[in-house]
Scaffold this motif. Sequence first.
Motif, PDB file in Angstrom:
ATOM      1  N   LEU A   1      44.720  48.757  36.613  1.00  0.00           N
ATOM      2  CA  LEU A   1      43.572  49.165  35.801  1.00  0.00           C
ATOM      3  C   LEU A   1      43.677  50.630  35.384  1.00  0.00           C
ATOM      4  CD1 LEU A   1      40.726  47.323  37.720  1.00  0.00           C
ATOM      5  CD2 LEU A   1      41.472  46.852  35.382  1.00  0.00           C
TER       6      LEU A   1
ATOM      7  N   LEU B   1      43.014  37.819  37.763  1.00  0.00           N
ATOM      8  CA  LEU B   1      41.936  38.801  37.857  1.00  0.00           C
ATOM      9  C   LEU B   1      40.571  38.124  37.801  1.00  0.00           C
ATOM     10  CD1 LEU B   1      43.174  41.614  35.434  1.00  0.00           C
ATOM     11  CD2 LEU B   1      43.597  41.373  37.887  1.00  0.00           C
TER      12      LEU B   1
ATOM     13  N   VAL C   1      36.816  38.248  37.078  1.00  0.00           N
ATOM     14  CA  VAL C   1      35.965  39.095  36.233  1.00  0.00           C
ATOM     15  C   VAL C   1      34.516  38.632  36.256  1.00  0.00           C
ATOM     16  CG1 VAL C   1      37.893  39.662  34.719  1.00  0.00           C
ATOM     17  CG2 VAL C   1      36.428  37.720  34.150  1.00  0.00           C
TER      18      VAL C   1
ATOM     19  N   LEU D   1      36.944  44.496  37.693  1.00  0.00           N
ATOM     20  CA  LEU D   1      37.253  45.434  36.629  1.00  0.00           C
ATOM     21  C   LEU D   1      36.388  46.682  36.814  1.00  0.00           C
ATOM     22  CD1 LEU D   1      37.391  43.018  33.562  1.00  0.00           C
ATOM     23  CD2 LEU D   1      39.254  43.732  35.053  1.00  0.00           C
TER      24      LEU D   1
ATOM     25  N   ALA E   1      37.964  48.803  31.409  1.00  0.00           N
ATOM     26  CA  ALA E   1      38.511  47.546  30.915  1.00  0.00           C
ATOM     27  C   ALA E   1      37.410  46.564  30.544  1.00  0.00           C
ATOM     28  CB  ALA E   1      39.424  46.924  31.963  1.00  0.00           C
TER      29      ALA E   1
ATOM     30  N   SER F   1      37.248  42.154  29.300  1.00  0.00           N
ATOM     31  CA  SER F   1      38.072  40.971  29.513  1.00  0.00           C
ATOM     32  C   SER F   1      37.887  39.967  28.397  1.00  0.00           C
ATOM     33  CB  SER F   1      37.751  40.311  30.856  1.00  0.00           C
ATOM     34  OG  SER F   1      36.430  39.779  30.843  1.00  0.00           O
TER      35      SER F   1
ATOM     36  N   ALA G   1      42.567  41.217  31.230  1.00  0.00           N
ATOM     37  CA  ALA G   1      41.884  42.501  31.019  1.00  0.00           C
ATOM     38  C   ALA G   1      42.562  43.280  29.893  1.00  0.00           C
ATOM     39  CB  ALA G   1      41.902  43.326  32.299  1.00  0.00           C
TER      40      ALA G   1
END
Length: 211
Positions: free
Chosen positions: A50, A65, A67, A73, A77, A79, A166
């Motif tokens: 990140l 990842l 989210v 995050l 970032a 997504s 991301a």
Amino acid sequence: MGTLRAGLAGPYPPFTSDDGGLDAELIVALGERLGDDVVIETLDDVADGLARLRTGDYDVLLGGLTVTGGAGLDGAAMSLPPYVITGNGLAVNTRRLPHVHAVADLDGLTVRSDDRAGLEAAVADLESGACDALIAPAPVLVRLVRDVPDVEVVARGLSVEEIAVAVAAENTALMARLQVAQAELEEDGTLQKLRRKWLGNPYVDQASAVR
């Protein structure tokens, strides 16, 4: 034709692994759809990924990842829409604990719920008896325990987790291009094939995958 620089955080099978993984194949498919060359760099740490997304070293970051609700995050970032919706699973040694089939059966037992970096050690503790149960994202848990004698995933759907790609928060032009590309991969069946191959997940409607 441009270049799409991707950070791939792992190992975190089946999303990222020595034999490729869902996310490695996904980013290649996205690059092909965009008409861009894809350059992939593997890394161990999501936080580092990140940070490098923020500084512009990467255009995108993948690696299973989570989210959901912004978890996983930070402000650097955003997504894409999730390409996998899954949930946590519960694994136990069914030889030692044949009565455990759900979270309600865990009273008095030692339960681990580690972050991704600690999962392999947690599985080793589960095998040795140092802990009684392990809760982790179901696709990852299934892959990690599949060759461990007597250890099985006995419950799934303990949560709802959204998995997504991301993109740096300020890179709105790339975000828009990737959203279109991912939607096209969903529409033409490419994403469904990848989910079936790596997750055994046949669902077009990903809400059906949480069970």
